[in-house]
Design a protein around this motif. Structure first.
Motif: not given
Length: 103
Positions: A18-26, A46-52
């Motif tokens: 989730a952290l990696l996906r959030f970082g990529l989005a940012s 995808r971040c929210l699918a991994l960590d709602p």
């Protein structure tokens, strides 16, 4: 673009989180926000699918979706502003005229 490249390399190595996906989005939003809204939205979903429970991702996703809607929906000018107050000499410019983006 170096952040995007480095983060994508981590993702390609199978280090999905989730952290990696959030970082990529940012990172996408910092580079060219209007050009990368779709990629940012995909990574945030995808971040929210991994960590709602990732509340920052929900907030950023809402902003991205709002920005996409603003880009895709053509704006119409305020045609409903009455010329009557100006003609009567009582016109006072204010922020009371609001235009609907979806009108």
């Amino acid at each position: 673009m170096p952040n995007i490249t480095a983060l994508t390399a981590l993702l390609n190595k199978g280090q999905d989180s989730a952290l990696l996906r959030f970082g990529l989005a940012s990172a996408y939003l910092k580079e060219e926000p209007d050009d990368h809204l779709i990629q940012a939205e995909e990574h945030l979903k995808r971040c929210l699918a991994l960590d709602p429970t990732y509340t920052a991702a929900y907030q950023q996703l809402a902003q991205v979706q709002q920005d996409r809607d603003n880009l895709l929906t053509p704006r119409k000018p305020c045609a409903s502003v009455s010329p009557l107050p100006k003609a009567q000499g009582t016109y006072k410019p204010s922020g009371s005229c609001r235009c609907s983006l979806n009108a």
